[in-house]
Design an enzyme around this catalytic site. Sequence first.
Site, PDB file in Angstrom:
ATOM      1  N   ASP A   4       0.868  -1.172   0.000  1.00 60.85           N
ATOM      2  CA  ASP A   4       0.000   0.000   0.000  1.00 60.85           C
ATOM      3  C   ASP A   4       0.913   1.233   0.000  1.00 60.85           C
ATOM      4  O   ASP A   4       2.088   1.131   0.348  1.00 60.85           O
ATOM      5  CB  ASP A   4      -0.890  -0.020   1.252  1.00 60.85           C
ATOM      6  CG  ASP A   4      -1.775   1.208   1.361  1.00 60.85           C
ATOM      7  OD1 ASP A   4      -2.372   1.590   0.352  1.00 60.85           O
ATOM      8  OD2 ASP A   4      -1.840   1.780   2.458  1.00 60.85           O
ATOM      9  N   ASP A 209      -7.344  -1.765   3.901  1.00 58.28           N
ATOM     10  CA  ASP A 209      -6.410  -2.812   3.483  1.00 58.28           C
ATOM     11  C   ASP A 209      -6.764  -4.178   4.065  1.00 58.28           C
ATOM     12  O   ASP A 209      -6.252  -5.201   3.589  1.00 58.28           O
ATOM     13  CB  ASP A 209      -4.976  -2.454   3.909  1.00 58.28           C
ATOM     14  CG  ASP A 209      -4.476  -1.188   3.250  1.00 58.28           C
ATOM     15  OD1 ASP A 209      -4.828  -0.955   2.082  1.00 58.28           O
ATOM     16  OD2 ASP A 209      -3.730  -0.430   3.901  1.00 58.28           O
TER      17      ASP A 209
END
Length: 314
Positions: A4, A209
């Site tokens: 990420d 996430d």
Amino acid sequence: MVLDKTGTITRGEPKLTEVVTANDVTEQQLLQWAATVENASEHPIARAIVEGARERQVSPGEVKEFRSTGARGVSGKVDGALVLIGNRKLLNEEGVSGLEALDEDLDSLEGRGRTAVLVAVDGKACGIVAVADTIKEESVAAIRGMHELGLHVVMITGDNERAARAVAEEVGIDEVQAGVLPEGKVDAIRELQKKHGNHVAMVGDGINDAPALKQANVGIAIGAGADVAIEAADVTLVRGELTGVVEAMHLSRATFGKIVQNLIWASAYNVAAIPIAAVGLLHPMIGVIAMTVSSLSVIGNSILLKRVKLSVDK
């Protein structure tokens, strides 16, 4: 290895950097609209805009009918006017006019790695607010270490393409998937698993996430991230540093190597000793001593793991 961007490669503490106005709107008025609406959001970019406005002596007002469209933008009514903040795609879908006048500024900001959001009031483009997030000092070294381990490094982010690629080029990312909505991260992981044969790990820190961390073959959470991400992950980096991923892989490979060595030694010992003992040629006391020596050798070999270099050269 999937990473990420915000909070993983970058510090996750974006700051308001530029304010661009259009259609005779003052900077103070634009910030007033933007900060008022974003004050109702918990997104890191929203926090950066609100804090940046306060630093410029602009205080958020009251917003009504606040609405969030996920990673695309937010809207709300401020003093009776409908304020829409988000990416160009969202504003185009909402039929906002006057966006063409901001194209050059938008391209320039994104080309310099800024995350730029457009602000429209009552269907008319009024300006851009841009934020920037600094890259963690250890990110470059960590990604270099991943390459040395033979990993293909992919960054998946909801940020715009140009800003994402600017960050990727700076730290040495191999592949970029930008503009991915939170629910799209799981699909992106699945596609990578099909491509790379179910050998996909992901590092993330945010609530968005968590599903992707669960989908990945190995989910790795940043220790300073959201609790739900930590719960969904298989590994948690206590220090919250990306170099911890490389250190964990070095340690896991070394540990697996020691397990194989110890199994080979134990198997060889038993293959040699058991037949001798079975025919009565091995005195029990010698067997006891040999077994003790074998166990101590396995322990000693495992202790040698302390010599393994885990730190990443920065």
